[in-house]
Write an enzyme that holds these catalytic residues in place. Structure first.
Site, PDB file in Angstrom:
ATOM      1  CB  CYS A   1      -0.916   0.087   1.209  1.00 51.48           C
ATOM      2  SG  CYS A   1      -1.968   1.412   1.442  1.00 51.48           S
TER       3      CYS A   1
ATOM      4  CB  CYS B   1      -8.892   0.486   6.271  1.00 52.56           C
ATOM      5  SG  CYS B   1     -10.830   0.859   6.347  1.00 52.56           S
TER       6      CYS B   1
END
Length: 387
Positions: A102, A200
């Site tokens: 990410c 998340c």
């Protein structure tokens, strides 16, 4: 504008670290703009992952600091560049680290590109890391954050020279306690907000339940080191090396409590036999099957743009691990590298990152491909093992 001042776009996550980063830059006289990145949309409004509340927190911070904030959706990029690879790795029986990917693909690529389109000269995030320009080499270095308990250079090891040249880590020079204190003193609404845990799209939800939405289960036997079937697993993808909880097996007595085991010693995942769909477990935290002196890694990324010279360094094979003394050498195949450790490392896991350090300087690293167990380990009772 003063030439020493910049237009800086800060990634505001809703957390206290990025909030204080933005405030520090504003105090230094920079023109600061906040961007909130939305990276996940599936079940985004449930109890485990609500970016809506995070955006509200980020907007409240921007209001207190006195900066603009923009909401940007990178969910499509995240799904294509990060989540798809995450699923591929788990399906292959490995345990990936999506935070590393990410950072490389979203926070310091898609976000950086967007910030540059907004006229930014620099970007900033709330990571606990530092950068330094090395005049001798003419390159940028990635350094550990000064708070050893919060250092996040491990997750940033794939950043390039071009990315580091455009990046600031304002809280990297601070300890977490100081960040909390600053946030409290200036009245930030999220000063005491709990740190986020994990990524998340998983949050604090039951991991196996989440992964089961995307991967098919393929049950098979759980065997011990003697080849005895002692249970059933729900699919190799749902387990990771060193895992202790959620195995669904009780304490089978080990003769003479050998290898640190015993009647009540806990079981740990030690191997995955992909060919036979078998999960191998052992009793005892320090069982030889859980210890490795060597590993190889590939898909390497080096901060300097080229690999360091073979020799003595330190490495981490997982986040929050203490630096472990090792020697770097070329691997047996092209573009692979090997690490040999002075002391055996516990539960070295394919798919995770091996990250190399020279003191406080993070040199880069790669994805763990194999790990070699201690020489005295007896041959496993099953066929070809993935280690």
């Amino acid at each position: 504008m003063n030439p020493s001042k910049h237009r800086i776009v800060v990634g505001l996550s809703g957390g206290v670290d990025s909030a204080v980063s933005a405030w520090l830059l504003k105090q230094a006289g920079h023109e600061v703009v906040g961007i909130f990145m939305k990276n996940w949309e599936d079940d985004d409004d449930d109890e485990y992952c609500s970016s809506n509340q995070d955006f509200i927190d980020a907007a409240a911070v921007a209001d207190v600091i006195g900066i603009e904030i923009e909401h940007v959706n990178f969910a499509a990029e995240y799904k294509d560049r990060v989540f798809a690879e995450f699923l591929r790795e788990y399906q292959a029986g490995r345990t990936p680290n999506p935070d590393v990917l990410c950072n490389a693909e979203i926070k310091f690529k898609a976000f950086l590109d967007h910030a540059m389109r907004l006229g930014a000269e620099k970007i900033a995030t709330g990571h606990y890391a530092r950068t330094r320009f090395n005049a001798a080499t003419g390159g940028h270095e990635l350094l550990k954050g000064l708070d050893p308990g919060k250092d996040q250079s491990y997750f940033l090891h794939r950043l390039t020279q071009a990315q580091l040249a455009k990046t600031l880590f304002p809280v990297g020079e601070l300890h977490k306690s100081a960040v909390r204190r600053i946030a409290d003193e200036i009245g930030l609404p999220n000063a005491r907000k709990k740190d986020s845990t994990g990524i998340c799209f998983i949050g604090e939800r039951p991991f196996r339940e989440f992964l089961g939405r995307y991967l098919k289960s393929a049950p098979g036997p759980i065997k011990d080191e003697r080849g005895r079937t002692i249970g059933r697993h729900v699919g190799l993808s749902f387990y990771t090396l060193g895992q202790r909880q959620g195995l669904g097996i009780g304490g089978i007595k080990a003769k003479g409590a050998a290898r640190g085991g015993g009647a009540h010693a806990p079981w740990f995942v030690a191997r995955k036999d992909i060919d036979t769909n078998t999960l191998l477990v052992v009793q005892g935290h320090d069982h030889p099957w859980l210890l490795s002196h060597q590993l190889t890694f590939d898909d390497a990324a080096w901060v300097a743009g080229a690999p360091p010279a073979p020799g003595a360094y330190a490495a981490k094979t997982r986040y929050r691990q203490q630096d472990a003394a090792c020697r770097l050498s070329a691997g047996g195949a092209p573009d692979t590298f090997a690490l040999e450790f002075a002391q055996p490392q516990w539960a070295v896991t394919p798919g995770q990152s091996a990250v190399l350090y020279d003191g406080e300087v993070c040199l880069g690293g790669g994805v763990i491909a194999t790990a070699s167990a201690l020489p005295q380990q007896p041959a496993p009772a099953t066929a070809a093992l993935q280690v």
